[in-house]
Design a protein around this motif. Structure first.
Motif, PDB file in Angstrom:
ATOM      1  N   GLY A   7      41.043  43.462  43.787  1.00  0.00           N
ATOM      2  CA  GLY A   7      41.907  43.635  44.945  1.00  0.00           C
ATOM      3  C   GLY A   7      41.167  43.434  46.260  1.00  0.00           C
ATOM      4  O   GLY A   7      41.677  42.819  47.199  1.00  0.00           O
ATOM      5  N   PHE A   8      39.942  43.942  46.320  1.00  0.00           N
ATOM      6  CA  PHE A   8      39.119  43.775  47.520  1.00  0.00           C
ATOM      7  C   PHE A   8      38.803  42.301  47.755  1.00  0.00           C
ATOM      8  O   PHE A   8      38.935  41.799  48.876  1.00  0.00           O
ATOM      9  CB  PHE A   8      37.830  44.583  47.386  1.00  0.00           C
ATOM     10  N   LEU A   9      38.387  41.603  46.722  1.00  0.00           N
ATOM     11  CA  LEU A   9      38.025  40.189  46.866  1.00  0.00           C
ATOM     12  C   LEU A   9      39.227  39.342  47.269  1.00  0.00           C
ATOM     13  O   LEU A   9      39.109  38.461  48.130  1.00  0.00           O
ATOM     14  CB  LEU A   9      37.410  39.659  45.572  1.00  0.00           C
ATOM     15  N   LEU A  10      40.364  39.602  46.673  1.00  0.00           N
ATOM     16  CA  LEU A  10      41.560  38.833  47.032  1.00  0.00           C
ATOM     17  C   LEU A  10      41.971  39.099  48.478  1.00  0.00           C
ATOM     18  O   LEU A  10      42.343  38.178  49.203  1.00  0.00           O
ATOM     19  CB  LEU A  10      42.708  39.145  46.069  1.00  0.00           C
ATOM     20  N   TYR A  43      33.449  40.446  34.517  1.00  0.00           N
ATOM     21  CA  TYR A  43      34.880  40.622  34.236  1.00  0.00           C
ATOM     22  C   TYR A  43      35.691  40.555  35.527  1.00  0.00           C
ATOM     23  O   TYR A  43      36.707  39.863  35.596  1.00  0.00           O
ATOM     24  CB  TYR A  43      35.133  41.953  33.522  1.00  0.00           C
ATOM     25  N   VAL A  44      35.253  41.267  36.556  1.00  0.00           N
ATOM     26  CA  VAL A  44      35.981  41.279  37.827  1.00  0.00           C
ATOM     27  C   VAL A  44      35.933  39.898  38.472  1.00  0.00           C
ATOM     28  O   VAL A  44      36.930  39.425  39.017  1.00  0.00           O
ATOM     29  CB  VAL A  44      35.426  42.361  38.775  1.00  0.00           C
ATOM     30  N   THR A  50      40.727  33.873  38.291  1.00  0.00           N
ATOM     31  CA  THR A  50      41.964  33.545  37.591  1.00  0.00           C
ATOM     32  C   THR A  50      43.187  33.878  38.451  1.00  0.00           C
ATOM     33  O   THR A  50      44.090  33.043  38.601  1.00  0.00           O
ATOM     34  CB  THR A  50      42.044  34.309  36.253  1.00  0.00           C
ATOM     35  N   LEU A  51      43.209  35.061  39.045  1.00  0.00           N
ATOM     36  CA  LEU A  51      44.347  35.440  39.890  1.00  0.00           C
ATOM     37  C   LEU A  51      44.461  34.550  41.116  1.00  0.00           C
ATOM     38  O   LEU A  51      45.561  34.158  41.508  1.00  0.00           O
ATOM     39  CB  LEU A  51      44.227  36.899  40.319  1.00  0.00           C
ATOM     40  N   THR A  56      47.538  30.796  44.071  1.00  0.00           N
ATOM     41  CA  THR A  56      47.488  29.760  45.096  1.00  0.00           C
ATOM     42  C   THR A  56      47.725  28.368  44.543  1.00  0.00           C
ATOM     43  O   THR A  56      48.005  27.445  45.299  1.00  0.00           O
ATOM     44  CB  THR A  56      46.130  29.756  45.812  1.00  0.00           C
ATOM     45  N   ASN A  57      47.545  28.191  43.228  1.00  0.00           N
ATOM     46  CA  ASN A  57      47.702  26.892  42.592  1.00  0.00           C
ATOM     47  C   ASN A  57      46.767  25.855  43.215  1.00  0.00           C
ATOM     48  O   ASN A  57      47.107  24.697  43.370  1.00  0.00           O
ATOM     49  CB  ASN A  57      49.159  26.423  42.648  1.00  0.00           C
TER      50      ASN A  57
END
Length: 70
Positions: A7-10, A43-44, A50-51, A56-57
């Motif tokens: 969540g932080f990275l996004l 993992y993160v 991936t998210l 954003t495609n």
């Protein structure tokens, strides 16, 4: 010690995220070693990539390069 989460990275990479400004400020503090060692698990990292790709495609390499993170 700081353990980085998806969540932080996004929020950090997405300028439209509600927490983008906060994430940028926290990252600046972390880069100035205010909180100690930064940990990002494989993992993160994988979950974040991936998210980001799904949401954003876009090819993630382009996003990372524009943010200076290559």
């Amino acid at each position: 010690v700081v353990i980085i989460d998806t969540g932080f990275l996004l929020a950090l990479w997405n300028g439209n995220d509600d927490f983008h400004t906060m994430a940028k400020n926290v990252m600046r503090s972390m880069l100035h070693n205010k909180f100690g060692k930064i940990i990002l698990s494989a993992y993160v990292f994988d979950e974040t990539m991936t998210l980001a790709l799904v949401r954003t495609n876009q090819v993630l390499c382009v996003v990372l390069r524009t943010k200076g993170l290559r």
